[in-house]
Enzyme design. Sequence first.
Site, mmCIF file in Angstrom:
data_model
loop_
_atom_site.group_PDB
_atom_site.id
_atom_site.type_symbol
_atom_site.label_atom_id
_atom_site.label_comp_id
_atom_site.label_asym_id
_atom_site.label_seq_id
_atom_site.Cartn_x
_atom_site.Cartn_y
_atom_site.Cartn_z
ATOM 1 N N LYS A 138 11.133 64.918 60.374
ATOM 2 C CA LYS A 138 11.535 66.153 59.676
ATOM 3 C C LYS A 138 10.361 66.845 58.988
ATOM 4 O O LYS A 138 10.193 68.059 59.104
ATOM 5 C CB LYS A 138 12.625 65.836 58.644
ATOM 6 N N THR A 139 9.570 66.080 58.245
ATOM 7 C CA THR A 139 8.485 66.687 57.476
ATOM 8 C C THR A 139 7.450 67.339 58.391
ATOM 9 O O THR A 139 7.022 68.474 58.149
ATOM 10 C CB THR A 139 7.818 65.634 56.571
ATOM 11 N N GLU A 182 13.575 71.029 55.058
ATOM 12 C CA GLU A 182 14.065 69.775 55.610
ATOM 13 C C GLU A 182 15.544 69.630 55.286
ATOM 14 O O GLU A 182 16.024 70.142 54.274
ATOM 15 C CB GLU A 182 13.299 68.593 55.012
#
Length: 476
Positions: A138-139, A182
Site C-alpha cells: 500500500k505505502t 492508503e
Amino acid sequence: MLYFIPVPTYSLIDKGAFQMKQTGKEHIHFIGIGGSSMSGLAELAVKQGCFVSGSDRTDSEKLRHLREKGIRIYPSQSSDNITDDIDLVVYTLAVPDSNPELAEARRRKIPVVERGVYLGRIAAHYKYSVAVAGTHGKTSTTSMLSSIALCAGINPSIHIGGVFPRIGSNVLASNSDYFITEACEYHENFLNLHPYGGIILNVEAEHLDYYKNLEQIQTAFSKFAASCSEEGFLVVCADNPSARKAAAAAKCPVTFYSTQDASAPYYAADVRHAEAGTTYTLCENGTPIGDVFLHVPGIHNVSNSLAAAAAAIRLGCSAQDVASGLDAFYGTGRRFEKKGTYHGVPVIDDYAHHPTEIAATLAAARDILAPGGKIFAVFQPHTYSRASSFLEDFTKVLKKADTVIVTEIYSAREKDPGTISGASMTRHFQENGVPAKYIPDFAEIADYLKSCVKPGDLIITLGAGDVNRVIEKIVS
C-alpha cells in the site's frame, strides 16, 4: 482470461460515517498525535480550517514539526488535556479504554471516533479520492501514484503510511479536488472511505488477531470494492485470485493489471532487472504506450507501479505523466530503503513483516546482489499472533537469505501469551533448514554483522517494529 466484471445486484450496507458541524472552526484533539497516520491527519485537519491539539508520550521530530504548524502539543497524556471547547477526539485502536484522555472525553460526552472513521470524513471533502488497499504494497503504491499525480500537475492532497521523500513527509495538504490515501484493512477501517477510485493490490491472510480466516478478509475486501463510487473506478491485480474475487462486488468499472498475463488491460512487457533499477514497457490493451524506469527493485514493485499507472490514467494522466512520475520515484521510508554502507556493504531497511512481503523483499535483494555475495537478514517478528499464525510460512521464505538473525518478537499492541518467542522461532527455523541465529540485543547484532560481512554482501533489516535501530549501530 476474460477481464469482464458483471455489476452485482446488491448494495453496500451504509456503515454510517461520523458527521460533525459544517460551520465554525472545530477543535479536534488527537490522542497519540505523533503516530505516522495520526500526525498526517492532524495536518490535513489544520488545512481544512480546524484548530488542532494532541498528545503523545514521547517527544519526536514529528511533534516538533506539528508545533511549527500551529498545533498545540501536550507532552503527556492526561485528563487535564481534555477541555470543554473540544468538539471531537480522535484515537487509534492502540489506545485502551483506560487511557485518561479517552475516558475523560467520554465522561464529558465529547464525541470520540477511531482514526479510520476520521480518515473517512477527511476523504469525503474531496471530489476525487483514491484509496489504495491490499494486504501488501500500500505505502509504495500510494507513493507511486502520488508521484505521477504531482508530475501531471494534479497537486493532490496525500496521506501515506510512511515518509515519501519527494514531499519530505507522509502527508501533503492542498486545495485541489484530489486526495490519495492508503486504505488499511485492519478492523475493516477501509470501509469508512467510500472512495471515487480504489485499488486492490492483493488479498491474503493477515491480521488474524482480528479476522478469523481468509474468507473473512475476502468478505471485507469485497465490501471495499462495492464501496467505490459507481461513477469512479476500481483497479485490481489480475495475478491475485482473491483480489479478482473481491472485484466481482464492484459497482463501478474495473480495470485489471498483470505482470504475468499479456492479455490484461495493463501489462509490463520486457521486464529487465539491473543494479541501477528495473525497466519495462507499459502496455495498454496490448499496445505499448511507454517505457518505464523504476529506481526500486523487485517484480513486486513492477506490479505496484502498474496499479499506480492504471489508476493515474483513469484520473486523466497521460502515459508520459506515468513515465515521468515513476522515474521521479526513489522509494518510501522503510521500504527497501538504503541507509548507507558498512565497508562497502549496502545496509537496507525494509518494513516487511508478513511472509509474502519478506519473500518479495529478499527476492529484490537477490536481484541486486553482487555475484558471490551473501544476504544477511535481521528479522524481527511483529506481534505474537502473526508469529504463531505464519511460523511455517516464515520458515519457508527465510531460507532465501544466507544468514538470518532473529530478534525477540515486537509485541506492538499485543500481550505475551507465553507460547512463542524469538528463541523458540529460531529453534524451529534451525530444525527446518534455515541458517538462523537468535540474538535479542541490537548492539550484539551489529557487532556480529560487522565481524561477518565481506565486500559483495548485503545487510537488510526486516520488520515493522524498531529493528531499524540496529542500523544506527552499523552505519554512522
